[in-house]
Motif scaffolding. Structure first.
Motif, PDB file in Angstrom:
ATOM      1  N   GLN A 329      52.723  35.063   7.430  1.00 57.67           N
ATOM      2  CA  GLN A 329      51.908  34.165   8.247  1.00 57.67           C
ATOM      3  C   GLN A 329      51.050  34.945   9.229  1.00 57.67           C
ATOM      4  N   GLN A 333      46.967  34.784   9.067  1.00 62.59           N
ATOM      5  CA  GLN A 333      46.303  34.117  10.190  1.00 62.59           C
ATOM      6  C   GLN A 333      45.747  35.111  11.216  1.00 62.59           C
ATOM      7  N   ARG A 363      46.074  31.373  19.605  1.00 61.60           N
ATOM      8  CA  ARG A 363      46.641  30.981  18.317  1.00 61.60           C
ATOM      9  C   ARG A 363      47.953  31.720  18.041  1.00 61.60           C
ATOM     10  N   THR A 364      48.050  32.959  18.530  1.00 56.36           N
ATOM     11  CA  THR A 364      49.298  33.702  18.356  1.00 56.36           C
ATOM     12  C   THR A 364      50.398  33.105  19.214  1.00 56.36           C
ATOM     13  N   TRP A 367      51.593  29.988  17.537  1.00 63.37           N
ATOM     14  CA  TRP A 367      52.427  30.302  16.365  1.00 63.37           C
ATOM     15  C   TRP A 367      53.820  30.749  16.814  1.00 63.37           C
ATOM     16  N   GLN A 371      57.551  29.052  15.967  1.00 64.59           N
ATOM     17  CA  GLN A 371      58.682  29.788  15.398  1.00 64.59           C
ATOM     18  C   GLN A 371      59.903  29.679  16.312  1.00 64.59           C
TER      19      GLN A 371
END
Length: 776
Positions: A329, A333, A363-364, A367, A371
């Protein structure tokens, strides 16, 4: 990065206003909070760790002046200069680097600087703010018995004392910061300094210059203002303030279940059981070791019913294996840090070759939060984030770029840990929107307290580290990072009993209390030594739980006011010069004072008694300041000094379960320390607040608050109770009055009482304990 070499004014040049478009902006935000910023073509954009502040509507008593060359002066309300610029170079630049220089006065004393292992008072030092991985970046001798600077966390916050005046400074640069408080220039082979310093200075290697200044005459008020500007500690869940047990080596549910059984059998309260990297599958973040966590949700729920939360570790390194979903991922991404050639940066940490999430990207962070939420869904209610300095093993940090490879490493290095905390905090919120998250971090910067607690990293089992842990905790408390604690007992090396006991006797009221040790060292759970060690450590832990109402209220009022939990003596008693360098005696909140044994080779130590009256809860002995006396610190003796005429909320029954039962917080005993030398004219009050201990409902008014006051007349004490906000369900209250003979009245009604030792584990002062009063 050279840790011990910093920039010097001799290599900088002035930047007069108008040259290169330079302009100096002074903002008065009110209440003696000032901000100075510089704009110029040298800096394409500003980047600050502190968001823009609105005016607070209050006027300032002091005046900040800025010259056309950037020289800063502060004039107090009495017309005296509190700060003056260094005439040779008030403000200087060198490419994108910058610094401000000030006259160094002989009576100046310097404090704060966050997590610095260079002593408590910091005159005559030069230091750099750059997050390091101590065990990878320093020698074994430096780590065990020396000074490691810089450390894991960067907080360039300075508190300066000059005469009767105080001045706070914050450098909110995202780039590395440097400070020199009058360090002498020494050259090898010469006995004397090349020159005596005439200035102190501070600056940064990049970003547009910005400096916050907080002048005043009360250091506590200045510290509170700096905390509010940098971000207060959000109210933690109650369980986070309990006792926590960790070890590198706990690797399965079986380990956790055995710990649960031992704590229960030995009647030691414990709220947190922690998992280090061994719980993962081949050290892959967000994974679980096969076969070690079967029926996980059910087992975590069972531990939760015993009052235990399980807190796993998260490291940023993502194993470079495209078959591993988080890696796949991240690659697809483009979530990872890049090199100058646009390739994903690789470091070498626990999983081997690893990629690193670029937390500078929204965006990180999003993400990572998802998780984290997925892992939290198994029943984990907190996480600790480690190796987020960032630690990259043998790989050169300079090659690790941010913002999709567009920003140099030093532009975000110190912020990496804070934003990893932020993303983890957000992940816990995703999993449980109605619960307060708990995150512990090794690294961070200004503003990290907004997202949780920090610990002082990998220490050693010796007295040197015990002493420096206290120094750093007090300095962090002055620097906007009050939710702190060390690895109790020491992380590295084999713990030995005398030192192990003294860690507990010193740190049992620290904001965060966790026993943690390295794999390969001797076991150091409370039961790992003799019966005496077990008895003392259990007593310390139970004393902490008995005092949780006091500790929790310190956090409640810290969120409101910015006041730290641990407080250096000089913060509370700035006029007492005995405390100018004192870091082996400290305050816990406003009412309690500790003076632990930090050396180990003596069974007694001197306690400096501040102004006012103080009672030792160990034996009921009263002292009056300013004075000093010796105390016996050997064995199981716990000395805790309470301010005269103060009121202290406590619980009873600290053994059953963990601290997470908020019902127990509504069953309190209030200790009243009436000064025996003035019983006819003593009075005091206590504001006590309780919420459900876990949710955000308090933000919507769902908390209860009572005000308890008392006055004395000879042997009679009259207590009044006022419910400021109505209690949620009935409260049970008892009064414990220091002394041997009291008639106790509550709202005009006399209560029965008995003479007995103080109901606080480890303490024996005599008190008159009343019958129960029901409120609500």
């Amino acid at each position: 990065m050279y840790f011990h070499k910093i920039d010097h004014p001799y290599n900088f040049v002035p930047l007069p206003e108008g040259i290169e478009g330079a302009s100096y902006l002074v903002e008065d935000h009110g209440d003696d909070i000032f901000c100075v910023s510089v704009s110029s073509s040298r800096w394409a954009r500003g980047s600050s760790l502190i968001a823009s502040l609105p005016s607070n509507g209050r006027s300032s008593c002091c005046t900040l002046l800025c010259s056309g060359e950037g020289g800063l002066s502060i004039i107090g309300s009495d017309g005296r200069y509190l700060l003056t610029p260094w005439e040779q170079l008030p403000f200087g630049v060198q490419r994108t680097k910058w610094l401000w220089c000030f006259d160094l006065r002989s009576d100046m004393q310097f404090y704060g600087m966050g997590e610095k292992n260079i002593g408590f008072e910091k005159s005559g030092v030069r230091t750099k703010f750059w997050n390091t991985d101590i065990w990878a970046d320093f020698s074994d001798q430096e780590i065990r018995d020396g000074s490691t600077d810089p450390m894991y966390l960067s907080a360039p916050v300075l508190l300066i004392h000059t005469g009767s005046s105080w001045l706070g400074m914050i450098v909110p640069s995202v780039y590395p910061v440097f400070m020199d408080t009058g360090a002498r220039q020494l050259i090898e082979g010469l006995d004397e300094a090349v020159q005596e310093p005439g200035c102190f200075y501070l600056g940064s290697s990049g970003s547009a210059p910005q400096l916050y200044l907080f002048p005043g005459d009360d250091p506590m008020q200045i510290v509170q203002k700096m905390q509010k500007v940098s971000g207060v500690v959000r109210r933690p869940p109650l369980w986070a303030l309990g006792y926590h047990q960790s070890r590198w080596g706990y690797a399965s549910l079986k380990d956790l279940q055995q710990l649960d059984e031992r704590f229960t059998d030995l009647q030691i309260p414990c709220d947190g059981l922690w998992l280090d990297i061994d719980y993962m599958d081949a050290y892959k973040v967000f994974s679980l070791r096969p076969g070690a966590f079967d029926d996980l949700e059910v087992q975590l729920a069972r531990l939760r019913s015993s009052g235990r939360r399980v807190v796993p570790i998260l490291d940023p390194g993502v194993k470079a294996d495209p078959s591993y979903p988080p890696c796949a991922q991240g690659l697809s991404q483009e979530l990872f840090c890049k090199t100058g050639e646009g390739r994903p940066y690789i470091g070498f940490v626990w999983p081997g070759a690893s990629y690193f999430p670029d937390f500078s990207l929204e965006r990180t962070r999003s993400w990572w939060a998802k998780q984290t939420a997925e892992l939290a869904g198994h029943g984990f209610e907190g996480f600790w984030v480690d190796m987020n300095d960032p630690s990259t093993g043998s790989s050169e940090l300079e090659d690790m770029l941010f913002s999709d490879g567009s920003e140099p490493h030093e532009s975000y290095h110190n912020v990496y840990g804070k934003d990893m905390m932020r993303a983890t905090y957000d992940g816990l919120l995703l999993a449980r929107p109605d619960q307060r998250p708990f995150v512990l971090s090794r690294s961070g910067c200004i503003g990290s307290s907004t997202y949780g607690a920090v610990w002082t990293g990998d220490n050693f089992s010796n007295y040197h580290h015990l002493r420096t842990s206290v120094e750093m905790a007090l300095s962090l408390s002055l620097s906007g990072l009050p939710f702190i604690g060390p690895d109790l007992g020491g992380f590295g090396g084999d713990a030995f009993e005398e030192n192990f006991i003294d860690w507990y006797k010193c740190c049992y009221l620290f904001p965060f209390m966790r026993n943690h040790s390295a794999d390969g060292t001797r076991a150091q759970e409370p039961w790992a030594f003799t019966d005496e060690a077990l008895s003392v450590t259990r007593t310390c832990i139970r004393a902490r739980y008995t005092l949780l109402p006091y500790l929790y209220n310190l956090f409640i009022f810290s969120e409101r006011s910015g006041a730290p939990i641990l407080r250096p003596m000089l913060l509370m008693f700035p006029e007492d010069q005995r405390f100018a360098r004192t870091a082996d005696q400290f305050m816990v909140g406003h009412e309690l004072m500790q003076a632990p044994n930090l050396w180990g080779d003596e069974s007694t130590r001197e306690v400096l008694i501040p102004e006012g009256s103080w009672v030792d809860l160990y034996d009921g002995r009263w002292s009056h300041g300013k004075s000093s006396h010796e105390i016996d610190t050997s064995g199981d003796k716990l000395h805790l000094f309470m301010r005269g005429n103060a009121m202290l909320p406590m619980t009873l029954d600290p053994v059953s379960g963990g601290s997470s039962s908020s019902a127990r917080m509504q069953e309190i005993t209030v200790l009243i320390a009436v000064d025996p030398e003035a019983p006819c004219k003593s009075s005091g009050s206590l504001v006590y607040c309780v919420d459900d201990g876990i949710s955000f409902a308090y933000q919507h008014g769902e908390e209860s608050q009572i005000t308890i006051g008392y006055v004395t007349d000879q042997d009679t004490i009259s207590v009044s109770i006022q419910a400021d906000t109505l209690p949620d369900g009935p409260w049970q209250l008892r009064l414990a009055v220091m002394g041997t003979s009291w008639d106790i009245f509550v709202d005009g009604q006399q209560l029965s009482s008995v003479l007995q030792p103080l109901p606080l584990p480890g303490f024996h002062a005599p008190v008159c304990l009343s019958s129960v009063v029901t409120i609500g």
